[in-house]
Design a protein around this motif. Sequence first.
Motif: not given
Lengths: 585, 215
Positions: A13, A132-134, A137, A217, A221-222, A225, A232, B144-145, B183
């Motif tokens: 995407h 597919v997850l976000r 980085p 969905r 995803l949230r 994330n 991270r 993105w969301f 990024d």
Amino acid sequence: MSSHPWHPIAASHDLPFRHVFHGQLFGREFAVWRADDGYVNVWENRCLHRGVRLSIGVSDGRELKCQYHGWRYSNRTAGCTYIPAHPADAPARTITNRTFPAEERYGLVWSSLEEAAALPRVAGLDDANLLVLRGMPLNAPAALALAHLADYRFQPNNAIDSKEALVSIEAAEGFSIALRARSGSQETLAVFFVQPVDSSRSVIRGVLDRNAEGMVRNTILRHHNERLSALRDRVEREAAALPAAPPIEPVYESVAPELAEMPSLSASGRRAAITVQVARKWMTANDIAGFELRPIRGLLPTFQPGAHIDVHLPNGQIRQYSITNAPGETDSYTIGVKRERDSKGGSSCLHETVREGDLLAISEPRNNFPLRRDAVKTLFIAGGIGITPLIAMAQALSHMSLLSELHYFAQDETQLAFPERLATLGRALTSHLGLNPQATAAKLAELLVDYRPDMHAYLCGPAPMLEVARRIAAEKGWPDASVHFEYFKNTKAIDDSSSFEIALARSAVTLRVPAGSTILEVMRGNGIDMPSSCEQGACGTCVATVLEGEPDHQDVYLNDAEKRSGTKIMTCVSRACSARLVLDL
Amino acid sequence: MITLYDFELSGNCYKLRLLMSILGVEYKIVPVDFYPGREHKSATLLKLNPLGQLPIIDDDGLILRDAQAILVYLAARYDASGNWYPRDNPALLGEIGQWLAFADGITATASAARLHDGLFYDLDVEAARAGAHRLFRILDEHLWFGQQVGRDWICAADHPTISDIACFPYVLLSEEGGISRQDYPAIRRWGDRVKRVPGFIVMSGIFPAGPARAI
Ligand SMILES: N[C@@H](CCC(=O)N[C@@H](CS)C(=O)NCC(=O)O)C(=O)O
């Protein structure tokens, strides 16, 4: 550390049409773009011209244009198709950007810095049903991210709000780790691939083994994330305390300066370097067969609008055919072959003998009919099968929304070749049907009436029509340099009765060309290699520069001004009026 | 007639040129020698804006400062479609206001880093860059969301609003302050969409996008 060199560099995407994604793997940067035909291009992120990043370039769906000096590179091959600073010349086909393999799987785009065997399957993931997850980085090395992922906690898809699930490690291999979360009867497999961006940067790309719809969905995803963001933050805190590793400095192969400058004739002799298969053969018009030629393996070389190939026929003959494809259509070459009544065998061999599935040997494309893309207006004038180079050119300008007109002269409607390609030109196309020679001349006079500076005209068709057009264009004030001709063949009778001497300045040899032999033949007979194609003075491939002496031009390739200047000669048919010619060879 | 006190290389001034171009509003420019002349700190301009900043507009005597405030005014006054600042949609207005403030945060960080690198301003550039990355992470996640539910723009509408214009310039100029957008793929895609808004114009450092695919 990994058993295979493939890494995800983007999510599918991330590559909508007409977007250029900026990727990186082990320090090496990529410009990644999806062409309109769906092909995913992964290229070195540097324009060969001045090293400008191509990720800030513009994709027109067929070519990628560098933002600074407008060099254009073709879908799939990454070959340079146009250099605005040399609008009248065809760039050398050797000017090609570095490409990397690309594979789309599991909603991700994969690449590799080295030639790699097929991308391995991942247990538990099915392309038809996954989420597919976000991508996340991180400013941290991949190894550190992987270490923390072992402790990643998450909920199964259908139990986001249930009590904290049990998570176990299913597999861990190289740069990936698979985790399964269980809560009651619910379970979800999550596979995380960590993309090593640089020594201290990475991206976590997660894929769940099941898709979901609508609000659920979104909630899933949230959920990930949030948890991955928290992970991270922990990883980055730890990384900040580590001594910083210097960034990886990829080696960029430098481009030879001559490649970044002017075109050169690279092919020698009449070589058939490429084997293609006839993927499709059909009648595209009355008496005109279309042949779609696909490579047996690998990619076809970059072609430019106006280019032709030599086709080596099963009967031993060699014939030239223009590539009709639009820019970026680099997965096949399509040619059009007219059945000639007085055919010496070439066209009838293709029409009658060659079938779908057959293999043919072809040369690399050569472009002796280069198209400028900086004219204020461009006229294309085609007579009959002369449409083939012009249709490629007209499609190129039309795709770039540059002003052009294609005038197609033919007997009747049934003679119009490649109607599906013509249809893409819309109002730029006008057909002129059933005109006799007088009416054709009158129409040409009408079309060529108002020359303005920076207009260009390209003509291809039968010799009598081109001769008339040449005369009319001159009368209407078109400079030679603005009217470009391509002849199918040289219909002039060649006078090879003279005999003279040629001195090859760079090779320091002097040779005698007797009556009945050509310059080309004499050179070849003495071991001097010279590219050639049609060998009848029409295509322009065997051109040489004249340093001294007076050429006796017998070709139809050079225009009058070029002939008068006496600085170029077609070595396959032309000869000398003087006793001696000095050539820059 | 609108007069814009303008500095060509200022992203905040460009926001206004951009919206006025999209709306087809005519305006006059008074170039201000921001660098190196520091003309925005001159007595004449301090009288128009005591904060000593650009941009400023004068619309037949109505003098306004602050790029975000001026975007609100221009859209409310000159946008016949009512889309860029939908006056009768309180929830959307709230959202727009929130992202206008965010845009000022981008100015304070990404633009500051650019002033440091390009015009040699003396400031803590590492802090400015870190601040910009913090904001870009938030914006990228938000976009993105949004895309997951078919929303292309910053605010919950099927069309862009002035919040897109307000955030756009210094995000797209961030590399000039040493802030990579690599990024932030969702931000990069949104940048292409803004560039394809009819009436879009460029400034130095911001390149045009190619045409979108037909169909
Ligand atoms: N919040 C203000 C900030 C404007 C701003 O920072 N302008 C810069 C030029 S782009 C400026 O004038 N800086 C000089 C200063 O702050 O002294 C706005 O959005 O208009």
